[in-house]
Design a protein around this motif. Sequence first.
Motif, PDB file in Angstrom:
ATOM      1  N   VAL A  68      65.094  23.805  17.240  1.00 22.43           N
ATOM      2  CA  VAL A  68      64.062  22.830  17.600  1.00 22.43           C
ATOM      3  C   VAL A  68      64.692  21.470  17.878  1.00 22.43           C
ATOM      4  O   VAL A  68      64.358  20.800  18.870  1.00 22.43           O
ATOM      5  CB  VAL A  68      63.014  22.723  16.478  1.00 22.43           C
ATOM      6  CG1 VAL A  68      62.039  21.580  16.757  1.00 22.43           C
ATOM      7  CG2 VAL A  68      62.247  24.029  16.337  1.00 22.43           C
ATOM      8  N   ALA A  69      65.617  21.048  17.010  1.00 20.59           N
ATOM      9  CA  ALA A  69      66.300  19.770  17.227  1.00 20.59           C
ATOM     10  C   ALA A  69      67.121  19.802  18.515  1.00 20.59           C
ATOM     11  O   ALA A  69      67.172  18.819  19.262  1.00 20.59           O
ATOM     12  CB  ALA A  69      67.198  19.454  16.034  1.00 20.59           C
ATOM     13  N   ARG A 110      64.294  33.503  18.739  1.00 21.01           N
ATOM     14  CA  ARG A 110      63.498  34.030  19.855  1.00 21.01           C
ATOM     15  C   ARG A 110      62.495  33.005  20.366  1.00 21.01           C
ATOM     16  O   ARG A 110      62.281  32.865  21.574  1.00 21.01           O
ATOM     17  CB  ARG A 110      62.798  35.322  19.422  1.00 21.01           C
ATOM     18  CG  ARG A 110      63.750  36.494  19.270  1.00 21.01           C
ATOM     19  CD  ARG A 110      63.097  37.716  18.658  1.00 21.01           C
ATOM     20  NE  ARG A 110      62.824  37.538  17.223  1.00 21.01           N
ATOM     21  CZ  ARG A 110      62.437  38.528  16.423  1.00 21.01           C
ATOM     22  NH1 ARG A 110      62.282  39.751  16.915  1.00 21.01           N
ATOM     23  NH2 ARG A 110      62.212  38.316  15.142  1.00 21.01           N
ATOM     24  N   GLY A 111      61.877  32.267  19.445  1.00 22.32           N
ATOM     25  CA  GLY A 111      60.986  31.197  19.874  1.00 22.32           C
ATOM     26  C   GLY A 111      61.731  30.098  20.600  1.00 22.32           C
ATOM     27  O   GLY A 111      61.241  29.530  21.588  1.00 22.32           O
ATOM     28  N   GLY A 112      62.938  29.782  20.120  1.00 24.84           N
ATOM     29  CA  GLY A 112      63.767  28.792  20.788  1.00 24.84           C
ATOM     30  C   GLY A 112      64.187  29.238  22.174  1.00 24.84           C
ATOM     31  O   GLY A 112      64.288  28.426  23.106  1.00 24.84           O
ATOM     32  N   PRO A 152      69.370  35.754  21.291  1.00 26.57           N
ATOM     33  CA  PRO A 152      67.959  36.148  21.193  1.00 26.57           C
ATOM     34  C   PRO A 152      67.609  37.321  22.095  1.00 26.57           C
ATOM     35  O   PRO A 152      66.652  38.055  21.809  1.00 26.57           O
ATOM     36  CB  PRO A 152      67.212  34.873  21.612  1.00 26.57           C
ATOM     37  CG  PRO A 152      68.213  34.058  22.349  1.00 26.57           C
ATOM     38  CD  PRO A 152      69.531  34.368  21.739  1.00 26.57           C
ATOM     39  N   ILE A 153      68.379  37.526  23.173  1.00 20.67           N
ATOM     40  CA  ILE A 153      68.130  38.672  24.042  1.00 20.67           C
ATOM     41  C   ILE A 153      68.313  39.973  23.270  1.00 20.67           C
ATOM     42  O   ILE A 153      67.513  40.918  23.402  1.00 20.67           O
ATOM     43  CB  ILE A 153      69.064  38.640  25.268  1.00 20.67           C
ATOM     44  CG1 ILE A 153      68.757  37.424  26.144  1.00 20.67           C
ATOM     45  CG2 ILE A 153      68.928  39.909  26.090  1.00 20.67           C
ATOM     46  CD1 ILE A 153      67.402  37.470  26.800  1.00 20.67           C
ATOM     47  N   VAL A 273      59.864  22.186  23.113  1.00 18.12           N
ATOM     48  CA  VAL A 273      59.663  22.137  21.665  1.00 18.12           C
ATOM     49  C   VAL A 273      58.270  22.633  21.294  1.00 18.12           C
ATOM     50  O   VAL A 273      58.090  23.310  20.273  1.00 18.12           O
ATOM     51  CB  VAL A 273      59.897  20.709  21.150  1.00 18.12           C
ATOM     52  CG1 VAL A 273      59.444  20.578  19.704  1.00 18.12           C
ATOM     53  CG2 VAL A 273      61.365  20.340  21.264  1.00 18.12           C
ATOM     54  N   SER A 274      57.267  22.311  22.113  1.00 22.09           N
ATOM     55  CA  SER A 274      55.901  22.770  21.834  1.00 22.09           C
ATOM     56  C   SER A 274      55.823  24.286  21.814  1.00 22.09           C
ATOM     57  O   SER A 274      55.064  24.869  21.032  1.00 22.09           O
ATOM     58  CB  SER A 274      54.935  22.209  22.877  1.00 22.09           C
ATOM     59  OG  SER A 274      54.893  20.793  22.814  1.00 22.09           O
ATOM     60  N   VAL A 275      56.615  24.939  22.662  1.00 25.13           N
ATOM     61  CA  VAL A 275      56.670  26.401  22.647  1.00 25.13           C
ATOM     62  C   VAL A 275      57.411  26.897  21.415  1.00 25.13           C
ATOM     63  O   VAL A 275      56.977  27.841  20.740  1.00 25.13           O
ATOM     64  CB  VAL A 275      57.345  26.924  23.934  1.00 25.13           C
ATOM     65  CG1 VAL A 275      57.557  28.435  23.853  1.00 25.13           C
ATOM     66  CG2 VAL A 275      56.508  26.582  25.160  1.00 25.13           C
ATOM     67  N   ALA A 276      58.529  26.256  21.088  1.00 23.79           N
ATOM     68  CA  ALA A 276      59.344  26.714  19.960  1.00 23.79           C
ATOM     69  C   ALA A 276      58.623  26.571  18.631  1.00 23.79           C
ATOM     70  O   ALA A 276      58.701  27.462  17.772  1.00 23.79           O
ATOM     71  CB  ALA A 276      60.667  25.947  19.929  1.00 23.79           C
ATOM     72  N   ILE A 277      57.897  25.454  18.414  1.00 22.86           N
ATOM     73  CA  ILE A 277      57.249  25.242  17.116  1.00 22.86           C
ATOM     74  C   ILE A 277      55.993  26.092  16.966  1.00 22.86           C
ATOM     75  O   ILE A 277      55.368  26.049  15.903  1.00 22.86           O
ATOM     76  CB  ILE A 277      56.907  23.752  16.897  1.00 22.86           C
ATOM     77  CG1 ILE A 277      55.909  23.251  17.928  1.00 22.86           C
ATOM     78  CG2 ILE A 277      58.162  22.913  16.884  1.00 22.86           C
ATOM     79  CD1 ILE A 277      55.469  21.803  17.698  1.00 22.86           C
ATOM     80  N   PHE A 278      55.639  26.845  17.991  1.00 18.35           N
ATOM     81  CA  PHE A 278      54.575  27.829  17.826  1.00 18.35           C
ATOM     82  C   PHE A 278      55.044  28.984  16.944  1.00 18.35           C
ATOM     83  O   PHE A 278      54.229  29.720  16.389  1.00 18.35           O
ATOM     84  CB  PHE A 278      54.126  28.368  19.186  1.00 18.35           C
ATOM     85  CG  PHE A 278      52.882  29.203  19.137  1.00 18.35           C
ATOM     86  CD1 PHE A 278      51.630  28.613  19.175  1.00 18.35           C
ATOM     87  CD2 PHE A 278      52.963  30.583  19.023  1.00 18.35           C
ATOM     88  CE1 PHE A 278      50.472  29.383  19.107  1.00 18.35           C
ATOM     89  CE2 PHE A 278      51.814  31.373  18.960  1.00 18.35           C
ATOM     90  CZ  PHE A 278      50.568  30.765  19.003  1.00 18.35           C
TER      91      PHE A 278
END
Length: 334
Positions: A68-69, A110-112, A152-153, A273-278
Amino acid sequence: YASAILLFFVTLTVIDSVRRLYWSLMVATGTVAFASLYLIREWRSGVGMYGSGYRPGWVLGDANYFTVAALAILPVSFELLLLAKSRWQKLYCLGCIALTVFTITIGASRGGFLGIVVEIIYLVVRSGISKKKLIRLLVIAMFFLLLAPNSPIHRFLSPVPGDDQSVDKHILGWMAGLNMVKAHPLVGVGLGNFKGVVASYDTTGILAADPKIAHNAFLEIAAEMGVFALLVYLLFLGTIFRSLETTRRRALATDSQALAALALGMQASLLGVSVAIFFVSGQYTRMLWLIFIMTMAMPALVPKRKAERKKPSRQDERVEEPALQVGSVLVEMQ
């Protein structure tokens, strides 16, 4: 919270020019790259003990939070690379980006990964990169991700039992969080209380042995502080994005290319970041809030347009001539 408030006032006080904004972001880029060295060192030592699927994150916290950072600064670092004039600045940005991307890859969030895909797409669409360059960029990125020892893949295509268990616990935490929202929609269960009470709202009883946080920033805000707090947070993010777009347009109108490029990079950071912090409760990540606070200082950095002197038209001259004549006649009469 006290240190975050102090960061707010210090940042707004220090960032009073585009030059200071530029160098502050250069330092932020370097700090994330420096932090990457710790994760790489930990990953090298952990691979020998736990295998190639080991995910580092002991010194700096969970690998998801580091991602996230990294997502908060990575698009800005790319814009800094394009803005850099000297050779050492270009090498500095390029080295920091490569180091950060490699660390994100071995972190295997994976979220990242979804967040960085959104950032790349947004930068490509808004910056006007040609289709050929886009294809090359995607090919290089996919080649790197597929050949990396841990990425992540691999977790998407060939998840191990631990990955499946992580998904199951995430879903259980989300369901418990929704139960909290239903039970306390206005004020929530209290700030910071999600992990302490999650077992009481888990209908399966599985989370009682290992309570977890929400692993979803938006759901955690709603569960702890109520739906109105979530609406305020979403409004806050939307206002930042709109402010950056306004700053970017004004900067382009006044030929401030550097400020416009940095605003574009911050927009991509916000989306990624909005996608990752989901998928992780990363709403308190300090690097993210540093970027947020910098966006508040940016509108005042847009150069002001110089007032153009309006040349009088022939019609104006004709209108002024009788007035002058009347004035002279009055003077003579007096």
